[in-house]
Design a protein around this motif. Structure first.
Motif, PDB file in Angstrom:
ATOM      1  N   GLY A  71       0.812  -1.214   0.000  1.00 26.35           N
ATOM      2  CA  GLY A  71       0.000   0.000   0.000  1.00 26.35           C
ATOM      3  C   GLY A  71       0.844   1.262   0.000  1.00 26.35           C
ATOM      4  O   GLY A  71       0.540   2.226  -0.700  1.00 26.35           O
ATOM      5  N   VAL A  72       1.920   1.238   0.785  1.00 18.66           N
ATOM      6  CA  VAL A  72       2.813   2.401   0.820  1.00 18.66           C
ATOM      7  C   VAL A  72       3.464   2.607  -0.537  1.00 18.66           C
ATOM      8  O   VAL A  72       3.509   3.727  -1.061  1.00 18.66           O
ATOM      9  N   VAL A  73       3.969   1.532  -1.134  1.00 23.72           N
ATOM     10  CA  VAL A  73       4.623   1.648  -2.442  1.00 23.72           C
ATOM     11  C   VAL A  73       3.607   2.045  -3.508  1.00 23.72           C
ATOM     12  O   VAL A  73       3.900   2.874  -4.376  1.00 23.72           O
ATOM     13  N   PHE A  76       2.886   5.835  -3.254  1.00 22.33           N
ATOM     14  CA  PHE A  76       4.090   6.596  -2.959  1.00 22.33           C
ATOM     15  C   PHE A  76       3.969   8.048  -3.411  1.00 22.33           C
ATOM     16  O   PHE A  76       4.514   8.953  -2.785  1.00 22.33           O
ATOM     17  N   ALA A  77       3.233   8.286  -4.484  1.00 24.19           N
ATOM     18  CA  ALA A  77       3.065   9.652  -4.987  1.00 24.19           C
ATOM     19  C   ALA A  77       2.337  10.526  -3.964  1.00 24.19           C
ATOM     20  O   ALA A  77       2.572  11.733  -3.887  1.00 24.19           O
ATOM     21  N   ALA A  78       1.465   9.926  -3.164  1.00 22.19           N
ATOM     22  CA  ALA A  78       0.747  10.698  -2.143  1.00 22.19           C
ATOM     23  C   ALA A  78       1.690  11.177  -1.049  1.00 22.19           C
ATOM     24  O   ALA A  78       1.407  12.166  -0.371  1.00 22.19           O
ATOM     25  N   PHE A  79       2.823  10.502  -0.883  1.00 21.37           N
ATOM     26  CA  PHE A  79       3.794  10.902   0.142  1.00 21.37           C
ATOM     27  C   PHE A  79       4.773  11.950  -0.364  1.00 21.37           C
ATOM     28  O   PHE A  79       5.577  12.466   0.394  1.00 21.37           O
ATOM     29  N   GLU A  80       4.692  12.241  -1.661  1.00 23.58           N
ATOM     30  CA  GLU A  80       5.601  13.212  -2.248  1.00 23.58           C
ATOM     31  C   GLU A  80       5.401  14.573  -1.583  1.00 23.58           C
ATOM     32  O   GLU A  80       4.291  15.051  -1.396  1.00 23.58           O
ATOM     33  N   GLY A  81       6.458  15.192  -1.194  1.00 16.20           N
ATOM     34  CA  GLY A  81       6.355  16.488  -0.529  1.00 16.20           C
ATOM     35  C   GLY A  81       6.127  16.376   0.965  1.00 16.20           C
ATOM     36  O   GLY A  81       6.118  17.371   1.674  1.00 16.20           O
ATOM     37  N   GLN A  82       5.900  15.169   1.457  1.00 18.05           N
ATOM     38  CA  GLN A  82       5.666  14.951   2.878  1.00 18.05           C
ATOM     39  C   GLN A  82       6.844  14.246   3.537  1.00 18.05           C
ATOM     40  O   GLN A  82       6.759  13.846   4.688  1.00 18.05           O
ATOM     41  N   GLY A  83       7.939  14.085   2.793  1.00 17.72           N
ATOM     42  CA  GLY A  83       9.087  13.311   3.265  1.00 17.72           C
ATOM     43  C   GLY A  83       9.670  13.808   4.568  1.00 17.72           C
ATOM     44  O   GLY A  83       9.926  13.027   5.484  1.00 17.72           O
ATOM     45  N   LEU A  84       9.887  15.119   4.676  1.00 14.79           N
ATOM     46  CA  LEU A  84      10.485  15.668   5.884  1.00 14.79           C
ATOM     47  C   LEU A  84       9.570  15.465   7.091  1.00 14.79           C
ATOM     48  O   LEU A  84      10.006  15.036   8.160  1.00 14.79           O
ATOM     49  N   GLY A  85       8.293  15.729   6.900  1.00 15.06           N
ATOM     50  CA  GLY A  85       7.332  15.537   7.991  1.00 15.06           C
ATOM     51  C   GLY A  85       7.242  14.086   8.421  1.00 15.06           C
ATOM     52  O   GLY A  85       7.196  13.781   9.625  1.00 15.06           O
ATOM     53  N   LEU A  86       7.220  13.181   7.448  1.00 16.24           N
ATOM     54  CA  LEU A  86       7.185  11.758   7.774  1.00 16.24           C
ATOM     55  C   LEU A  86       8.444  11.314   8.506  1.00 16.24           C
ATOM     56  O   LEU A  86       8.374  10.576   9.494  1.00 16.24           O
TER      57      LEU A  86
END
Length: 117
Positions: A71-73, A76-86
């Motif tokens: 599900g994460v993979v 993955f596009a939904a996590f784009e831009g959220q890397g630092l917060g994650l």
């Protein structure tokens, strides 16, 4: 094995039914787990019946994490831009969990009178 699986699923079903019937905020599987823990304490033979099946399920528990990883993979596009917060959330929650675990251990050690020799 079938009897053990039936017992495990029956405890979960009873927990779900109780949770919905009584409109409790506690999830059904948690109630089922409490019921199973009580049954294991009251009936030692029950533990002997469940042990082989439970050990088999636990030995393959890592398979349950595969759908989450996919599900994460897949998203993955939904996590784009959220890397630092994650990354901050993962690192912060890991540090907090370790700290709470250590503090709980120290508190229990003090309550039980354990001493460092």
């Amino acid at each position: 094995m079938l009897h053990a699986l039936l017992a495990i699923l029956a405890c979960q079903l009873i927990g779900e039914a109780a949770s919905h019937a009584l409109a409790l905020a506690l999830p059904g599987p948690v109630l089922g787990m409490i019921l199973m823990a009580a049954a294991l304490q009251l009936f030692p033979r029950f533990a002997d019946i469940l042990r082989p099946t439970a050990q088999g399920l636990l030995s393959h528990m890592s398979l349950l994490f595969i759908p989450a990883g996919v599900g994460v993979v897949g998203h993955f596009a939904a996590f784009e831009g959220q890397g630092l917060g994650l990354a901050l959330a993962i690192i912060g929650s890991t540090i907090a969990a370790i700290a709470v675990g250590a503090l709980s251990f120290v508190a229990v050690a003090r309550l039980t009178g354990s001493r460092d020799e």
